[in-house]
Design a protein around this motif. Sequence first.
Motif, PDB file in Angstrom:
ATOM      1  N   ALA A 130      49.130 -37.467 -13.186  1.00 16.49           N
ATOM      2  CA  ALA A 130      49.833 -38.473 -13.850  1.00 16.49           C
ATOM      3  C   ALA A 130      49.437 -39.991 -13.428  1.00 16.49           C
ATOM      4  N   LEU A 131      49.176 -40.065 -11.769  1.00 18.35           N
ATOM      5  CA  LEU A 131      48.599 -41.402 -11.538  1.00 18.35           C
ATOM      6  C   LEU A 131      47.298 -41.683 -12.161  1.00 18.35           C
ATOM      7  N   ARG A 132      46.531 -40.569 -12.175  1.00 13.99           N
ATOM      8  CA  ARG A 132      45.154 -41.104 -12.330  1.00 13.99           C
ATOM      9  C   ARG A 132      45.031 -40.959 -13.945  1.00 13.99           C
ATOM     10  N   ALA A 133      45.852 -40.633 -14.663  1.00 13.04           N
ATOM     11  CA  ALA A 133      45.834 -40.427 -16.101  1.00 13.04           C
ATOM     12  C   ALA A 133      46.654 -41.722 -16.524  1.00 13.04           C
TER      13      ALA A 133
ATOM     14  N   PRO B  70      48.031 -38.180 -22.631  1.00 15.99           N
ATOM     15  CA  PRO B  70      48.080 -37.454 -21.152  1.00 15.99           C
ATOM     16  C   PRO B  70      49.059 -37.854 -20.300  1.00 15.99           C
ATOM     17  N   ALA B  71      48.723 -39.339 -19.983  1.00 18.56           N
ATOM     18  CA  ALA B  71      49.750 -39.936 -18.869  1.00 18.56           C
ATOM     19  C   ALA B  71      51.096 -39.698 -19.208  1.00 18.56           C
ATOM     20  N   LEU B  72      51.540 -39.949 -20.332  1.00 20.86           N
ATOM     21  CA  LEU B  72      52.983 -39.586 -20.591  1.00 20.86           C
ATOM     22  C   LEU B  72      53.389 -38.084 -20.322  1.00 20.86           C
ATOM     23  N   GLN B  73      52.559 -37.091 -20.977  1.00 28.13           N
ATOM     24  CA  GLN B  73      52.933 -35.749 -20.883  1.00 28.13           C
ATOM     25  C   GLN B  73      52.923 -35.395 -19.179  1.00 28.13           C
ATOM     26  N   ALA B  74      51.713 -36.034 -18.379  1.00 25.72           N
ATOM     27  CA  ALA B  74      51.726 -35.552 -17.034  1.00 25.72           C
ATOM     28  C   ALA B  74      52.871 -36.166 -16.217  1.00 25.72           C
ATOM     29  N   THR B  75      53.407 -37.308 -16.547  1.00 29.01           N
ATOM     30  CA  THR B  75      54.275 -38.086 -15.786  1.00 29.01           C
ATOM     31  C   THR B  75      55.799 -37.319 -16.097  1.00 29.01           C
TER      32      THR B  75
ATOM     33  N   ASN C 142      46.439 -44.622 -14.699  1.00 32.07           N
ATOM     34  CA  ASN C 142      45.442 -45.691 -14.457  1.00 32.07           C
ATOM     35  C   ASN C 142      44.234 -45.471 -15.512  1.00 32.07           C
ATOM     36  N   ASP C 143      43.827 -44.507 -15.870  1.00 29.40           N
ATOM     37  CA  ASP C 143      43.071 -44.516 -16.978  1.00 29.40           C
ATOM     38  C   ASP C 143      43.541 -45.256 -18.285  1.00 29.40           C
ATOM     39  N   ALA C 144      44.769 -45.108 -18.597  1.00 32.75           N
ATOM     40  CA  ALA C 144      45.497 -45.491 -19.822  1.00 32.75           C
ATOM     41  C   ALA C 144      45.337 -47.077 -19.525  1.00 32.75           C
ATOM     42  N   LEU C 145      45.829 -47.632 -18.278  1.00 27.88           N
ATOM     43  CA  LEU C 145      45.861 -48.939 -18.042  1.00 27.88           C
ATOM     44  C   LEU C 145      44.526 -49.631 -18.078  1.00 27.88           C
ATOM     45  N   ARG C 146      43.469 -49.079 -17.659  1.00 33.19           N
ATOM     46  CA  ARG C 146      41.935 -49.634 -17.755  1.00 33.19           C
ATOM     47  C   ARG C 146      41.554 -49.903 -19.383  1.00 33.19           C
ATOM     48  N   ASP C 147      42.212 -49.386 -20.301  1.00 33.75           N
ATOM     49  CA  ASP C 147      41.956 -49.222 -21.793  1.00 33.75           C
ATOM     50  C   ASP C 147      42.861 -50.446 -22.432  1.00 33.75           C
ATOM     51  N   PRO C 148      41.931 -51.762 -23.098  1.00 32.65           N
ATOM     52  CA  PRO C 148      42.988 -52.838 -23.604  1.00 32.65           C
ATOM     53  C   PRO C 148      43.852 -52.202 -24.583  1.00 32.65           C
ATOM     54  N   VAL C 149      43.797 -51.184 -25.255  1.00 31.41           N
ATOM     55  CA  VAL C 149      44.476 -50.995 -26.400  1.00 31.41           C
ATOM     56  C   VAL C 149      45.743 -49.984 -25.913  1.00 31.41           C
ATOM     57  N   SER C 150      45.359 -49.064 -25.102  1.00 32.64           N
ATOM     58  CA  SER C 150      46.557 -47.942 -24.735  1.00 32.64           C
ATOM     59  C   SER C 150      47.272 -48.704 -23.597  1.00 32.64           C
TER      60      SER C 150
END
Length: 482
Positions: free
Chosen positions: A152-155, A121-126, A157-165
């Motif tokens: 995109a910012l929200r998605a 979602p982060a990549l598609q939104a950006t 930040n969500d991805a950055l909080r996940d250790p894998v993504s």
Amino acid sequence: MVYRGKPSLGCELCRKRRLNCDRREPSCSQCLRVNQACSGYRDPNTLRILDQSKEVAVKAQARRTASKSPPADRTTAPRTAPPISPDELAMSYIFTHLVGTTQSQGVMSYLLDLLHVDPSPALQATIKAVGLASLSRLPESRRAAGKEYTIALRATNDALRDPVSAKSDSTLGAVLLLSTYEMITCNPADKMGTWKHHVQGATKLLELRGLEQLNSRAGLELFTTVRFQNAISSIFYRSSDHNTPKMAALSKVARSKRSEHFQPIENFYDLLLRLSEFSLRVDGAHLQPDPVQNLQQLIDEGLLLDADLESWKTSLSPFWWYTIVEDSHPGSELGPNFPQPGGKHHVYYNVNLASMWNHYRQARIVLNEMIRTMSLHLWELQPSSECRQTVYQSLAVMKQMAEDICATLPYHFTSGEAGFGALVRIMWPLFIAGYCKGADAATRGYIMHALDFIGNTAGMQQADHMAQMLREEVTMTMIPGS
């Protein structure tokens, strides 16, 4: 039974729009581009021979009936193409101008690999945000770009909080696209700090991702792009955290992954690191306890670094060379009333090499502007013919580099859609060339017109701001020592 020849095996969308379907799994690139589920591909064995006996009989009967009937009104309503949504326009812009094709790759060709492997979602939104920002001449696109940027910012930040993504190529690509969004939309006088923060965040991700990121083509391209942006940012913003031990170790491995043709990328990066470290010591050099000696040492060091940059250029293999084309008419690709400075333009092997050359020219302009400024300070303290000669020499180098950057611009408008997309990477070299003291009035006028042209045709708001700043002669402190 009728032989149908070689049928189209593409998906339903590509057949309907008469597009070249690449039939990738699980989705073709065209369906992926418009974010639509791919219908799948047809079996060639069931398509070549078709029993059309009934259809032929029906058509024959229809012709006989029509011949006995009075002619009918053949007026029909005109067909209209289905409306294209802003999201589709945005994705189309990204794939056409920034991703490019196999034959003509764009400056972000790696995005296709990222979307196939991990369309987060982060990549598609950006991607949508950058595409809409590039279409910002349309009011609805400008509003939609801001909204998509927030998503995109929200998605991200969500991805950055996940250790894998957080370690994925997709997340790093999203952060890099956020910095691109800032480059397209922001005013360099007051908002480039946001771009700097995105670049610094992307650099931290490089350290987090470790050596594994260098094992794929997309990972190595992302590493190279982020690392160069961070080095350039550290020069303009005098940052000292650009070459940590982790980054040095990763860069050493990256060099081992390069083919012979691309070793100059690593050599030039080393020179950028030296320039960044040099810039930290230039600010306030004339305020040191022994300013004369300190300034003279820095000037000598700067001249040595400039000589090493010149040596880098002369060491390049023919793969890197470009063709100089003499203009046979007084005008330019930007209009007949704006003659090309120097009366010539360059043709490159691809847009990425053109961008690398302009990184080199921009670096030499920044370095020689520092040398010129320090020489003037030294002249005030201790006048000498050497100081005067150094000033003239630096001005000559900057003038040549500025003209060479201008000579690159027509290539971006004549090398196809990928060249047009690479305009995002020429704005800063153009701006620095127009801002430096080495550019004469004709070159500066050409650059202002060029930035206006880029803003109008490519929708890059930053180009408009840059042109305005050059016209108003706004004072900036981005070049160390100025």
